[in-house]
Every structure is written in structure tokens, then in C-alpha cells.
Motif scaffolding. Structure first.
Motif, mmCIF file in Angstrom:
data_model
loop_
_atom_site.group_PDB
_atom_site.id
_atom_site.type_symbol
_atom_site.label_atom_id
_atom_site.label_comp_id
_atom_site.label_asym_id
_atom_site.label_seq_id
_atom_site.Cartn_x
_atom_site.Cartn_y
_atom_site.Cartn_z
ATOM 1 N N SER A 1 132.607 39.424 -31.088
ATOM 2 C CA SER A 1 133.558 40.421 -30.574
ATOM 3 C C SER A 1 134.370 39.829 -29.429
ATOM 4 N N TRP A 2 135.497 40.470 -29.150
ATOM 5 C CA TRP A 2 136.384 40.078 -28.056
ATOM 6 C C TRP A 2 136.498 41.218 -27.051
ATOM 7 N N ALA A 3 136.677 40.856 -25.790
ATOM 8 C CA ALA A 3 136.907 41.856 -24.742
ATOM 9 C C ALA A 3 137.904 41.290 -23.743
ATOM 10 N N ARG A 4 138.815 42.137 -23.284
ATOM 11 C CA ARG A 4 139.785 41.726 -22.270
ATOM 12 C C ARG A 4 139.119 41.697 -20.893
ATOM 13 N N VAL A 5 139.575 40.794 -20.066
ATOM 14 C CA VAL A 5 139.092 40.704 -18.688
ATOM 15 C C VAL A 5 140.001 41.545 -17.806
ATOM 16 N N ASP A 6 139.386 42.350 -16.975
ATOM 17 C CA ASP A 6 140.152 43.191 -16.043
ATOM 18 C C ASP A 6 140.552 42.334 -14.842
ATOM 19 N N ILE A 7 141.847 42.030 -14.732
ATOM 20 C CA ILE A 7 142.342 41.162 -13.661
ATOM 21 C C ILE A 7 143.238 41.977 -12.736
ATOM 22 N N PRO A 8 142.890 42.099 -11.461
ATOM 23 C CA PRO A 8 143.801 42.777 -10.526
ATOM 24 C C PRO A 8 145.160 42.085 -10.512
ATOM 25 N N GLN A 9 146.191 42.853 -10.314
ATOM 26 C CA GLN A 9 147.561 42.351 -10.412
ATOM 27 C C GLN A 9 147.795 41.114 -9.544
ATOM 28 N N GLU A 10 147.253 41.101 -8.338
ATOM 29 C CA GLU A 10 147.555 39.998 -7.422
ATOM 30 C C GLU A 10 146.915 38.673 -7.838
ATOM 31 N N TYR A 11 145.991 38.717 -8.814
ATOM 32 C CA TYR A 11 145.332 37.491 -9.253
ATOM 33 C C TYR A 11 145.775 37.039 -10.641
ATOM 34 N N ARG A 12 146.735 37.718 -11.209
ATOM 35 C CA ARG A 12 147.239 37.293 -12.513
ATOM 36 C C ARG A 12 148.139 36.074 -12.323
ATOM 37 N N THR A 13 147.918 35.073 -13.129
ATOM 38 C CA THR A 13 148.644 33.820 -12.929
ATOM 39 C C THR A 13 148.908 33.149 -14.264
ATOM 40 N N GLY B 1 160.436 34.232 -24.607
ATOM 41 C CA GLY B 1 159.016 34.527 -24.481
ATOM 42 C C GLY B 1 158.598 34.748 -23.034
ATOM 43 N N LYS B 2 157.406 35.278 -22.858
ATOM 44 C CA LYS B 2 156.862 35.560 -21.533
ATOM 45 C C LYS B 2 155.476 34.946 -21.448
ATOM 46 N N PHE B 3 155.148 34.343 -20.309
ATOM 47 C CA PHE B 3 153.848 33.705 -20.159
ATOM 48 C C PHE B 3 152.741 34.753 -20.265
ATOM 49 N N GLU B 4 151.713 34.425 -21.042
ATOM 50 C CA GLU B 4 150.603 35.345 -21.279
ATOM 51 C C GLU B 4 149.589 35.231 -20.135
ATOM 52 N N GLN B 5 149.452 36.297 -19.349
ATOM 53 C CA GLN B 5 148.536 36.272 -18.213
ATOM 54 C C GLN B 5 147.225 37.007 -18.484
ATOM 55 N N ARG B 6 147.081 37.578 -19.677
ATOM 56 C CA ARG B 6 145.825 38.242 -20.009
ATOM 57 C C ARG B 6 144.752 37.214 -20.359
ATOM 58 N N MET B 7 143.521 37.522 -20.005
ATOM 59 C CA MET B 7 142.374 36.704 -20.378
ATOM 60 C C MET B 7 141.503 37.503 -21.336
ATOM 61 N N GLU B 8 140.895 36.781 -22.268
ATOM 62 C CA GLU B 8 140.040 37.426 -23.253
ATOM 63 C C GLU B 8 138.768 36.594 -23.398
ATOM 64 N N VAL B 9 137.639 37.287 -23.597
ATOM 65 C CA VAL B 9 136.350 36.605 -23.705
ATOM 66 C C VAL B 9 135.711 36.950 -25.044
ATOM 67 N N TYR B 10 135.232 35.908 -25.725
ATOM 68 C CA TYR B 10 134.578 36.067 -27.025
ATOM 69 C C TYR B 10 133.064 36.017 -26.846
ATOM 70 N N THR B 11 132.388 37.024 -27.402
ATOM 71 C CA THR B 11 130.927 37.047 -27.445
ATOM 72 C C THR B 11 130.488 36.684 -28.852
ATOM 73 N N PRO B 12 129.761 35.579 -29.051
ATOM 74 C CA PRO B 12 129.385 35.151 -30.405
ATOM 75 C C PRO B 12 128.362 36.083 -31.043
ATOM 76 N N PRO B 13 128.259 36.033 -32.373
ATOM 77 C CA PRO B 13 127.359 36.949 -33.082
ATOM 78 C C PRO B 13 125.919 36.900 -32.598
ATOM 79 N N ALA B 14 125.426 35.715 -32.275
ATOM 80 C CA ALA B 14 124.019 35.592 -31.899
ATOM 81 C C ALA B 14 123.675 36.437 -30.690
ATOM 82 N N LEU B 15 124.617 36.570 -29.754
ATOM 83 C CA LEU B 15 124.334 37.375 -28.569
ATOM 84 C C LEU B 15 124.300 38.859 -28.897
#
Length: 651
Positions: A54-66, A535-549
Motif C-alpha cells: 500500500s501507499w500513503a502520503r506524508v503529511d508535510i507542513p507547508q514551510e518544509y515542502r521543498t 510542469g510543476k515540481f512535485e513536492q509531495r512525498m509518498e511511502v510504500y509499505t510492502p505486503p509482508a508488513l
């Protein structure tokens, strides 16, 4: 086959709600909405996650998006995300350079003061856990149609053997015909070299006979003061340095290289720093001899670091001038001479040689330095390795040392044509370096032609790959929202859960200490299928959790008490829970990744003996397999479930 809910469930999802929507919306829009809702439901089911992850987005406060250009995992468990100017010329002009430190365990962020524009520099892990960062941006490119002033390299000469010559940015050089050029950077020219030719009297006494002075030189980029082609310099000439008087004026002058109205490429810097993960700050060390933009930094078996390739201080690709950093002295020395395109993938192999699979990123002619081979640093010989197909599509390819490193197999995945080519390949290929005459052999194809693919070694010896695009920088809305896992033993890809954020140029992925994969960045050239919207630079982060977990249900092997410092060739014991089910033990070197190039990651198999409530692990006695530094120790059980990592230091 993907998990599917029962017919009754599907009818509920696509029944009453969808019928009501059809009344108020046109049918295609309603169907699309219903399909999206069904997809969201499907990927949220436990059975789906246990099979595909599964995938989940990381919650990044605006001032730390880069704009994540570089990402490196530190032995504190935090991730250093380096943007520098972030491919944004406004930030460069303003001198606003960005670094963010992310703690995945707590999901906290911290801004790090950034002393240079590390945008498109290089990085490598050091034995003490610091991260070497070297090179970056001195000047942004100016395209052909935007060049207004002639520019090029000026070789500044100093014939004074007693003092170096220091010139500030803005120094003016005047040609014999009166055309003036201004320097764009500070430059320091060392003292001239004084040599004595001597004679001897019969008595054996020595006296100076003649003094020979050899001028020192340093190069700096200059630009014409006035616009227009009149300032183009096609012939060599000596230039007066305006403002110097007396002996300085007599001993110092400029010699023009080619000064043209041609496209002016990005230019590199010489600066080098170590990032201290404990103090959480950059520490300046001696600069490189050569300026480098788009260099590869690769750790060697003795802890030193080799810097290879890059664009220099006038935007020309280095001809093969490489250099070596010694973390003990904090100084650079000359390395073996060999040409590579920028960001070449170079892997330390058994015996200390480097293997180049042909994967690279960015700059260099299509007919030079693209062939794979084995580079013997001691002899400075390069032995080509045949068998790779689609050799014109190795730029922006992913590559890695397949796990475990003892197998000495290297894989290249995907890639595209040189520069802004529309070509991309689904080809993968594998070479076994243990063979007497290594040859690439075909691996399984990717689902489609892919550039900018990210590949991450996992604790269970699989390779997780995700993202990329079919076309140059995602052009034509060509991002690939797919992921797959490669099993080196079975030589097959299996489907993984689909990411929701597209990743192409300037994207990264790396393994976290908890066994998940974090993905960052992406820099699409255009934002639509018709290439009409920038285009616009993608500042979102996403984390993948593998099936085994997901299958683990919270039950994972646990590494308990045991040593933090371990030596090669020795056996160490760790207490823990679930030891009886452990089938693999791996040391995994933390990543330092940019531009699809991650030459740091490697997975080392440890000898494993199980006891009651403990495991005993033996580390290979070979620094070319286990270079000095910090590693994540993972234990994996018979259901492919990994422990959380324990950080250990190999001396």
C-alpha cells in the motif's frame, strides 16, 4: 490476480449511489467517479494490501515542502533532503538554498542552513557516518535563443612566484582591440612556480645559475560587457586585467579560450562539505580541484571517495579528470583518468574494481563513454563488457548491485535516448561479474518503456521498482503510475500497489529503517498531454509499505541486545524475539540517491546461526564487499517479514 470484493459488494458500491449520480451528472463522469470509488475501496482491503502492499502520503507542513533533488539516509534514521536552488533560477539568483531533514519515525522536519547551491552535486557515505556532499551549481544554463552576451573561459595567469593573485567577481578583462569581458566568479590563482638551474664549482660549492619561473593559472567564466556578436573571440589573445598596477599588472594577464554566443551550459562548483548527522549541520572541507556539476561520488573499500565526471566551471564536460577524497585528511588528490558521461553509475565490486553498467544521467555525446565495462583503478584500465541491448538507451536508466552483493550480479533497468530523445526501453539486463568473461544477458522486460525508474533493494532480497515516465521528463503526460517487485532468484517481476504520485526527472526513492520505501520529487517538463502547460515540481512525498508488513499483523522479528560496532570476519550475537523463524540476515548500506543514480545501496549476506532467543551473525572479511561505515542490520523471517533495522558500524 487482483483481489475483488464479492458481487454483492460491487452491486452495493456501483448500485444505488451510482444511479443517483447519473441523474445529476452525465453518464461518463458518473461512471468514472464510481470506478474511482471502487478502486479506492479495493486497494484499502486487507487482502489487497497483503498481496500488493500500500501507499500513503506524508503529511508535510507547508514551510518544509521543498524540491527534492537529492535524498540520503543517515545513521540517525533521518533523511537528508537536499534541494539547493531546486532547479529554480529565481532561488539561485536570490541565493536561497534549501535542505530539509526529515525524521520518518516521528514525521518531523527541520530546515538546515545550506551554505552552497548543492543542486545537482554528488554525495557518498563516509566511514564515520557523515555524508560527503561535493559539487553543485555555479551558474544556470542560458539557451541559444537567450544568449545576449558572448561568454566563455578565461585562463588567468600569474607569473609572480611570491604571491597568489586574488580577483573578485566582476573583474574586467580587456582585449587588444578594447573589447571588455567581466568575470562571473571570484578566482584565486596560486603563486608561480620558481625553479633553479644550478652549476657547481670544483670545490663542490653550489651557486644559482639561472632562475626559471613557470606561471600558475586558473580558469574563470567571463561574459562580454556589451551585448551582441561583436564580442565573439575566435582567435587566441592576451587580455589586460583592468585595475591592476605595477608588478601585479606586469605579472598577471588573461588568455581567452573560446568566447562565443553558443548555448551556455550549467557550470559546476568546487565546494565540498561533510554533513554531520549528530550536529545536523554542514561542515566545510577542502574544495575539489575541478568544479563539478552532475558528478558521481562512489565510496571505495578503504573509506576514501572517488569523484567522477561532471560539467566544469565553464560548462564543459570533464575530459576524465577524476579525484579522490580522503576523510582522514579532508583533502583531495588526483584520481585515475577516465571519461564518463555525467552521473555515471559506478559500483564497487569484489577485488576493488568499479563496474559501469552504462547507466548515466544527463550530459555527454551519444558516441562516447556509453559502453559498459570494468574499471581497474589501480592499473587504470577499462575492459568492455558485451551483450547489452538498446545501448543507445542507457541514459536515465536505473541500475544496482543485485542482492546479496556476494552474487556479484549487476542489473540495468529501462532508460532512454540521449538528451531530450522520446525513446525509452523496457529492457532489463543482468551481468554476472564472477564469470571469467562477463556478458550481459536479458532479464524480464518492464511493463513498458521506462525512463527515471527508481529501484530499491529490500531486506528479503527483492528489488522494488516504481515510477518513471515513457518520455523525456514526463513529457506528454507520460508518467507511469505503476510499481513492481523483482525477484532475482526467480527472475520475474510481480505487480505491486500503484503509487498515486508520478515520478520522473529529479525523483528519488530509498529504503527506510522500518522496512518501508519513501519516494520524493519529480520535475515534469510539461503538465498536460498536449505539452502546452508548463510542469510543476512535485513536492509531495509518498511511502510504500510492502505486503509482508501487512501480513505480519504486528509480529516481526526483533533485534535485541548486541554490539553496535562490528568487525569484518567476526561473529556477533544478538538477542531477540522470533529468532527461530529467521532465515536471512543482511547488512544494508544506506542510500544516497539522485537522478536515478544510487551507487551506495548494497545488501550483504551474513552467516546465520540460530540459538534459543538469539542469532549469531558472521560478517564477510572483505572490505570490497563491506566498505567501512554504518549499515542497517535486518533479520527476515520465513514469511519474508523483516525486522526493524538496528544500526551497526563496520570498521
Amino acid at each position: 490476480m487482483a483481489y475483488r470484493p464479492s458481487k454483492k459488494t460491487r452491486k452495493t458500491l456501483l448500485g444505488g449511489g451510482a444511479v443517483l449520480l447519473l441523474v445529476g451528472l452525465n453518464a461518463p463522469a458518473a461512471v468514472s467517479f464510481a470506478e474511482d470509488q471502487y478502486h479506492a475501496y479495493r486497494i484499502a482491503q486487507p487482502e489487497y494490501k497483503a498481496r500488493y502492499g500500500s501507499w500513503a502520503r506524508v503529511d508535510i507542513p507547508q514551510e518544509y515542502r521543498t524540491n527534492a533533488i537529492h535524498a540520503a539516509l543517515l545513521h540517525t534514521g533521518k533523511v537528508l533532503i537536499v534541494a539547493g536552488s531546486g532547479n529554480d533560477e529565481k532561488h539561485f539568483d536570490a541565493g536561497t538554498f534549501d535542505t530539509v531533514l526529515w525524521d520518518p519515525a516521528e514525521n518531523t522536519f527541520r530546515k538546515i542552513p545550506t551554505p552552497e547551491d548543492f543542486f545537482c552535486g554528488g554525495h557518498a557515505q563516509l566511514p564515520d557516518g557523515r555524508l560527503l556532499v561535493a559539487g553543485g551549481t555555479a551558474r544556470y544554463e542560458v539557451l541559444d535563443d537567450r544568449v545576449e552576451r558572448a561568454g566563455g573561459g578565461m585562463r588567468v595567469k600569474n607569473e609572480n612566484p611570491d604571491k597568489p593573485l586574488k580577483l573578485r567577481k566582476g573583474t574586467v578583462f580587456r582585449s587588444p582591440s578594447g573589447v571588455e569581458y567581466v568575470s562571473k566568479f571570484d578566482v584565486t590563482v596560486p603563486r608561480a612556480k620558481r625553479e633553479f638551474e644550478v652549476d657547481y664549482f670544483e670545490s663542490g660549492r653550489m651557486k644559482p645559475w639561472k632562475t626559471k619561473v613557470t606561471a600558475a593559472e586558473q580558469r574563470v567564466f567571463v561574459e562580454a560587457v556589451k551585448e551582441g556578436p561583436e564580442a565573439v573571440a575566435a582567435e587566441a589573445a592576451q587580455y589586460e586585467i583592468v585595475g591592476l598596477t605595477g608588478r601585479k599588472a606586469d605579472d598577471s594577464y588573461g588568455l581567452a579560450e573560446k568566447i562565443t554566443m553558443d548555448k551556455q551550459d550549467f557550470q559546476g562548483i568546487r565546494a565540498a562539505y561533510e554533513f554531520d548527522p549528530t550536529a545536523e549541520k554542514y561542515i566545510r572541507v577542502d574544495p575539489m580541484k575541478e568544479a563539478r556539476w552532475y558528478p558521481t561520488l562512489v565510496g571505495l573499500e578503504d573509506g576514501r571517495v572517488l569523484a567522477v565526471s561532471g560539467l566544469d566551471d565553464v560548462g564543459a564536460i570533464l575530459a576524465g579528470d577524476n579525484e579522490i577524497y580522503d576523510p582522514k585528511t579532508k583533502k583531495w588528490s588526483k584520481g585515475p583518468f577516465h571519461y564518463f558521461p555525467t552521473y555515471p553509475a559506478l559500483f564497487l565490486t569484489k577485488g576493488g574494481k568499479l563496474f559501469y553498467p552504462g547507466a548515466n544521467a544527463g550530459y555527454g555525446p551519444a558516441d562516447k563513454g556509453r559502453e559498459p565495462g570494468i574499471w581497474d583503478l589501480r592499473k587504470n584500465t577499462f575492459s568492455k563488457v558485451p551483450g547489452l541491448t538498446d545501448t543507445d538507451e542507457t541514459e536515465t536508466a536505473a541500475s544496482l548491485l543485485l542482492p546479496p552483493v556476494q552474487d556479484q550480479r549487476v542489473m540495468i533497468l529501462g532508460g532512454g535516448g540521449v538528451g531530450e530523445s522520446k525513446k525509452s526501453t523496457a529492457r532489463t539486463a543482468i551481468v554476472d561479474l564472477k564469470e571469467d568473461s562477463p556478458v550481459f544477458r536479458p532479464g524480464p522486460d518492464l511493463p513498458q518503456g521506462t525512463r527515471y525508474l527508481n529501484s530499491v533493494i529490500m531486506p528479503d532480497d527483492t528489488v522494488f521498482t516504481s515510477g518513471g515516465s515513457r518520455d523525456y521528463r514526463g513529457r506528454g503526460d507520460s508518467n507511469i503510475l505503476k510499481a513492481q517487485s523483482y525477484d532475482p532468484r526467480a527472475d520475474v517481476f510481480t505487480e505491486a500497489a500503484e503509487p498515486t504520485v508520478g515520478r520522473n526527472y529529479h525523483s528519488e526513492a530509498l529504503l527506510l529503517p522500518d522496512g518501508r520505501v519513501a519516494t520524493f520529487g519529480s520535475d515534469s517538463l510539461y503538465g498536460d498531454k498536449d505539452n502546452t502547460k508548463l510542469g510543476k515540481f512535485e513536492q509531495r512525498m509518498e511511502v510504500y509499505t510492502p505486503p509482508a508488513l501487512h501480513r505480519a499483523g504486528g509480529k516481526r522479528p526483533v533485534i535485541g541486545a548486541g554490539p553496535t560496532d562490528i568487525a569484518r570476519g567476526k561473529t556477533v550475537t544478538y538477542r531477540g524475539t522470533g529468532a527461530d523463524k529467521v532465515v536471512k540476515a543482511r547488512l544494508m548500506r544506506p542510500s544516497a540517491v539522485t537522478h536515478t543514480t544510487d551507487v551506495e545501496q548494497r545488501s550483504i549476506e551474513l552467516g546465520l546461526k540460530k540459538g534459543r532467543g538469539a542469532v549469531s551473525l558472521t560478517v564477510p572479511d572483505d572490505p570490497t564487499l563491506v566498505p567501512p561505515g554504518w549499515y542497517m542490520l535486518f533479520l527476515t523471517d520465513d514469511d519474508a517479514v523483516p525486522s526493524e533495522a538496528k544500526w551497526v558500524k563496520v570498521g
